[in-house]
Design a protein around this motif. Structure first.
Motif, PDB file in Angstrom:
ATOM      1  N   PHE A  33      -5.651  26.987   0.353  1.00  0.00           N
ATOM      2  CA  PHE A  33      -5.645  28.446   0.434  1.00  0.00           C
ATOM      3  C   PHE A  33      -4.942  29.008  -0.793  1.00  0.00           C
ATOM      4  CE2 PHE A  33      -1.731  26.916   2.252  1.00  0.00           C
ATOM      5  CZ  PHE A  33      -0.757  27.842   1.911  1.00  0.00           C
ATOM      6  N   THR A  34      -5.092  30.286  -0.997  1.00  0.00           N
ATOM      7  CA  THR A  34      -4.373  30.984  -2.075  1.00  0.00           C
ATOM      8  C   THR A  34      -3.430  31.996  -1.440  1.00  0.00           C
ATOM      9  OG1 THR A  34      -6.105  32.667  -2.299  1.00  0.00           O
ATOM     10  CG2 THR A  34      -6.277  30.720  -3.701  1.00  0.00           C
ATOM     11  N   ASP A  35      -2.335  32.270  -2.120  1.00  0.00           N
ATOM     12  CA  ASP A  35      -1.379  33.257  -1.624  1.00  0.00           C
ATOM     13  C   ASP A  35      -0.712  33.920  -2.822  1.00  0.00           C
ATOM     14  OD1 ASP A  35       0.151  34.801   0.056  1.00  0.00           O
ATOM     15  OD2 ASP A  35       0.882  33.117   1.260  1.00  0.00           O
ATOM     16  N   THR A  36      -0.169  35.085  -2.576  1.00  0.00           N
ATOM     17  CA  THR A  36       0.508  35.842  -3.622  1.00  0.00           C
ATOM     18  C   THR A  36       1.971  35.441  -3.681  1.00  0.00           C
ATOM     19  OG1 THR A  36      -0.991  37.707  -3.292  1.00  0.00           O
ATOM     20  CG2 THR A  36       1.056  38.143  -4.482  1.00  0.00           C
ATOM     21  N   THR A  37       2.454  35.130  -4.855  1.00  0.00           N
ATOM     22  CA  THR A  37       3.835  34.732  -5.079  1.00  0.00           C
ATOM     23  C   THR A  37       4.470  35.697  -6.088  1.00  0.00           C
ATOM     24  OG1 THR A  37       3.600  33.316  -7.046  1.00  0.00           O
ATOM     25  CG2 THR A  37       2.953  32.372  -4.921  1.00  0.00           C
ATOM     26  N   PRO A  38       5.778  35.620  -6.288  1.00  0.00           N
ATOM     27  CA  PRO A  38       6.401  36.461  -7.316  1.00  0.00           C
ATOM     28  C   PRO A  38       5.844  36.212  -8.715  1.00  0.00           C
ATOM     29  CG  PRO A  38       8.064  35.618  -5.838  1.00  0.00           C
ATOM     30  CD  PRO A  38       6.795  34.913  -5.489  1.00  0.00           C
ATOM     31  N   PHE A  39       5.158  35.078  -8.897  1.00  0.00           N
ATOM     32  CA  PHE A  39       4.559  34.744 -10.192  1.00  0.00           C
ATOM     33  C   PHE A  39       3.041  34.901 -10.173  1.00  0.00           C
ATOM     34  CE2 PHE A  39       8.313  31.606 -10.702  1.00  0.00           C
ATOM     35  CZ  PHE A  39       9.142  32.651 -11.082  1.00  0.00           C
ATOM     36  N   GLY A  40       2.528  35.672  -9.229  1.00  0.00           N
ATOM     37  CA  GLY A  40       1.088  35.882  -9.138  1.00  0.00           C
ATOM     38  C   GLY A  40       0.449  34.980  -8.098  1.00  0.00           C
ATOM     39  N   THR A  41      -0.878  34.976  -8.073  1.00  0.00           N
ATOM     40  CA  THR A  41      -1.618  34.177  -7.093  1.00  0.00           C
ATOM     41  C   THR A  41      -1.535  32.698  -7.444  1.00  0.00           C
ATOM     42  OG1 THR A  41      -3.156  36.000  -6.687  1.00  0.00           O
ATOM     43  CG2 THR A  41      -3.870  33.800  -6.032  1.00  0.00           C
ATOM     44  N   ARG A  42      -1.285  31.884  -6.440  1.00  0.00           N
ATOM     45  CA  ARG A  42      -1.211  30.435  -6.636  1.00  0.00           C
ATOM     46  C   ARG A  42      -2.087  29.732  -5.597  1.00  0.00           C
ATOM     47  NH1 ARG A  42       0.495  31.838 -10.719  1.00  0.00           N
ATOM     48  NH2 ARG A  42       2.420  31.269 -11.813  1.00  0.00           N
ATOM     49  N   ASN A  43      -2.559  28.540  -5.975  1.00  0.00           N
ATOM     50  CA  ASN A  43      -3.359  27.705  -5.076  1.00  0.00           C
ATOM     51  C   ASN A  43      -2.453  26.706  -4.369  1.00  0.00           C
ATOM     52  OD1 ASN A  43      -6.004  28.753  -5.898  1.00  0.00           O
ATOM     53  ND2 ASN A  43      -5.556  27.758  -7.854  1.00  0.00           N
ATOM     54  N   PHE A  44      -2.591  26.617  -3.055  1.00  0.00           N
ATOM     55  CA  PHE A  44      -1.788  25.713  -2.236  1.00  0.00           C
ATOM     56  C   PHE A  44      -2.698  24.736  -1.496  1.00  0.00           C
ATOM     57  CE2 PHE A  44       0.588  29.627  -2.698  1.00  0.00           C
ATOM     58  CZ  PHE A  44       1.896  29.225  -2.871  1.00  0.00           C
ATOM     59  N   ARG A  45      -2.136  23.554  -1.195  1.00  0.00           N
ATOM     60  CA  ARG A  45      -2.883  22.561  -0.404  1.00  0.00           C
ATOM     61  C   ARG A  45      -1.930  21.857   0.560  1.00  0.00           C
ATOM     62  NH1 ARG A  45      -6.194  18.354  -3.915  1.00  0.00           N
ATOM     63  NH2 ARG A  45      -4.082  17.859  -4.627  1.00  0.00           N
ATOM     64  N   ASN A  46      -2.112  22.090   1.846  1.00  0.00           N
ATOM     65  CA  ASN A  46      -1.444  21.254   2.843  1.00  0.00           C
ATOM     66  C   ASN A  46      -2.312  20.030   3.080  1.00  0.00           C
ATOM     67  OD1 ASN A  46       0.676  23.128   3.482  1.00  0.00           O
ATOM     68  ND2 ASN A  46      -0.755  24.278   4.761  1.00  0.00           N
ATOM     69  N   LEU A  47      -1.682  18.874   3.173  1.00  0.00           N
ATOM     70  CA  LEU A  47      -2.414  17.650   3.493  1.00  0.00           C
ATOM     71  C   LEU A  47      -2.167  17.281   4.948  1.00  0.00           C
ATOM     72  CD1 LEU A  47      -4.093  15.144   2.720  1.00  0.00           C
ATOM     73  CD2 LEU A  47      -1.948  14.032   2.034  1.00  0.00           C
ATOM     74  N   ILE A  48      -3.245  17.058   5.687  1.00  0.00           N
ATOM     75  CA  ILE A  48      -3.165  16.661   7.093  1.00  0.00           C
ATOM     76  C   ILE A  48      -3.845  15.314   7.241  1.00  0.00           C
ATOM     77  CG2 ILE A  48      -3.740  17.312   9.471  1.00  0.00           C
ATOM     78  CD1 ILE A  48      -4.220  20.213   8.100  1.00  0.00           C
ATOM     79  N   ALA A  49      -3.115  14.335   7.744  1.00  0.00           N
ATOM     80  CA  ALA A  49      -3.655  12.987   7.937  1.00  0.00           C
ATOM     81  C   ALA A  49      -3.478  12.605   9.400  1.00  0.00           C
ATOM     82  CB  ALA A  49      -2.934  11.984   7.032  1.00  0.00           C
ATOM     83  N   THR A  50      -4.576  12.214  10.057  1.00  0.00           N
ATOM     84  CA  THR A  50      -4.549  11.967  11.494  1.00  0.00           C
ATOM     85  C   THR A  50      -5.118  10.601  11.820  1.00  0.00           C
ATOM     86  OG1 THR A  50      -4.942  14.337  11.837  1.00  0.00           O
ATOM     87  CG2 THR A  50      -5.169  12.894  13.758  1.00  0.00           C
ATOM     88  N   PHE A  51      -4.377   9.836  12.580  1.00  0.00           N
ATOM     89  CA  PHE A  51      -4.890   8.566  13.101  1.00  0.00           C
ATOM     90  C   PHE A  51      -5.312   8.815  14.547  1.00  0.00           C
ATOM     91  CE2 PHE A  51      -5.544   4.291  14.177  1.00  0.00           C
ATOM     92  CZ  PHE A  51      -5.534   3.529  13.016  1.00  0.00           C
ATOM     93  N   ASP A  52      -6.604   8.697  14.789  1.00  0.00           N
ATOM     94  CA  ASP A  52      -7.249   8.955  16.075  1.00  0.00           C
ATOM     95  C   ASP A  52      -7.376  10.452  16.322  1.00  0.00           C
ATOM     96  OD1 ASP A  52      -8.439   8.898  18.522  1.00  0.00           O
ATOM     97  OD2 ASP A  52      -6.906   7.692  19.523  1.00  0.00           O
ATOM     98  N   GLU A  53      -8.366  11.046  15.664  1.00  0.00           N
ATOM     99  CA  GLU A  53      -8.613  12.480  15.802  1.00  0.00           C
ATOM    100  C   GLU A  53      -9.048  12.860  17.216  1.00  0.00           C
ATOM    101  OE1 GLU A  53     -10.207  14.490  11.873  1.00  0.00           O
ATOM    102  OE2 GLU A  53     -11.369  12.672  12.307  1.00  0.00           O
ATOM    103  N   ALA A  54      -9.616  11.903  17.954  1.00  0.00           N
ATOM    104  CA  ALA A  54     -10.118  12.198  19.297  1.00  0.00           C
ATOM    105  C   ALA A  54      -9.004  12.327  20.322  1.00  0.00           C
ATOM    106  CB  ALA A  54     -11.105  11.114  19.739  1.00  0.00           C
ATOM    107  N   ALA A  55      -7.821  11.792  20.026  1.00  0.00           N
ATOM    108  CA  ALA A  55      -6.706  11.880  20.972  1.00  0.00           C
ATOM    109  C   ALA A  55      -6.353  13.347  21.190  1.00  0.00           C
ATOM    110  CB  ALA A  55      -5.504  11.111  20.446  1.00  0.00           C
ATOM    111  N   PRO A  56      -6.201  13.789  22.439  1.00  0.00           N
ATOM    112  CA  PRO A  56      -5.951  15.208  22.695  1.00  0.00           C
ATOM    113  C   PRO A  56      -4.567  15.686  22.271  1.00  0.00           C
ATOM    114  CG  PRO A  56      -5.834  13.955  24.735  1.00  0.00           C
ATOM    115  CD  PRO A  56      -6.332  13.011  23.684  1.00  0.00           C
TER     116      PRO A  56
END
Length: 356
Positions: free
Chosen positions: A91-114
């Protein structure tokens, strides 16, 4: 649709949601054979391996820079090769230094587990004008601890007792303020993901006669957030209002029990203590603690229970906090080995993993 039908559906949903949270908060840790405990604590501890995992992260990781993206790609590749399903929350967001690109990393073992046991940290580093900031404790070491635990436990995930609980690792982006810590200049990644998951729904029951929907954020049993770890003499306590007091006590008990077996003898002091504190530290858990709730006043229902949190941060902060001296020289590997072993055994007991 009549008001009565709507209310009936809502009450069933809130009842199921309440039971869901009850199951999460009362989750029982597995009893492991002593041989499995010793293997998890002693045999799976390898300082040389840990340093190799840590090395690619020990670079400046300022948001939206080439080195920052390189570290993110390293984390993703490492976990993908272990069998985790990985995804970027970009996603992109506005910072004090202008717009920046961010990336959260999500890693899941067994996506089917509720349900999910979540380990999390941030992988960006603080900007210190005119200085090189490695941010070893803040949070290169927590990132490496999570990778180390994932590497040692992944081969046993298929045989875990708690098949309904998957293991999820989240690497938040943009935890650090670009200038001064404010509600809008901090926690960029966790604020974005918590909001996104509160608006995303999944079927919590596939039964034709019992179809239920739950929010994605409510799949989290507990979020264990690691931060400011790696220096000598850490002290980690529990904070009022985190919703996971019993689990924190069990984490502290794991440390005591491991010391009693003789597999923890590198440092003299225990790291985890059960004493409750009122001093909450603002960190990436806050958006999740505030969300994952049902608050419906119109129907005279007011259930308020955010995501349970285990905040593993040392207080007071390391003396190198937000200083350029937060580098390799600030690290104490016997302490790192100690904490990683405790967390590894706790995760194994939560999931029911008992290596032979």
């Amino acid at each position: 649709m009549s008001f009565a039908i709507i209310l009936g559906i809502f009450m069933c949903t809130t009842s199921a949601w309440g039971q869901w949270r009850t199951n999460q908060k009362t989750h029982q840790l597995s009893l492991l054979p002593e041989s499995s405990t010793l293997r998890l604590c002693r045999d799976f501890t390898n300082q040389t391996r840990f340093k190799e995992i840590l090395a690619p992260i020990m670079v400046p990781r300022i948001v939206d820079t080439p080195q920052h993206r390189q570290v993110g790609d390293y984390l993703q590749s490492f976990l993908h090769n272990l069998g985790f399903a990985t995804e970027w929350d970009a996603f992109t967001d506005t910072t004090p230094f202008g717009t920046r690109n961010f990336r959260n990393l999500i890693a899941t073992f067994d996506e089917a587990a509720p349900r999910r046991l979540v380990l999390a940290c941030h992988y960006d580093s603080k900007i210190i004008p005119g200085q090189v900031m490695i941010a070893a404790t803040d949070s290169a070491v927590p990132c490496a601890m999570m990778l180390d635990i994932a590497q040692t436990l992944a081969p046993y995930m298929y045989k875990r007792v708690a098949q309904q609980v998957g293991l999820q690792l989240i690497f938040f982006d943009g935890e650090e303020a670009f200038r001064d810590w404010t509600a809008t200049d901090s926690l960029y990644g966790s604020r974005h993901l918590a909001q996104k998951w509160e608006q995303k729904w999944f079927p919590s029951s596939s039964s034709l006669n019992n179809f239920e929907l739950s929010k994605e954020i409510d799949r989290i049993d507990v979020l264990m957030l690691l931060d400011l770890l790696g220096a000598a003499n850490p002290s980690i306590g529990n904070t009022i209002g985190m919703g996971a007091t019993e689990l924190f006590s069990q984490l502290a008990d794991v440390e005591l029990n491991l010391r009693a077996t003789g597999c923890l003898n590198a440092i003299r002091r225990n790291v985890f203590n059960k004493q409750l504190s009122y001093n909450q530290v603002e960190d990436d858990h806050i958006p999740f603690l505030k969300r994952g709730k049902i608050n419906v006043i119109n129907f005279y229902v007011n259930i308020s229970s955010g995501v349970p949190i285990l905040h593993l941060i040392t207080v007071p902060f390391p003396s190198v906090w937000h200083r350029s001296s937060d580098n390799a020289n600030a690290l104490h590997y016997p302490t790192i080995d100690h904490m990683t072993a405790v967390i590894r055994v706790f995760v194994a007991k939560y999931l029911g993993i008992a290596p032979a």
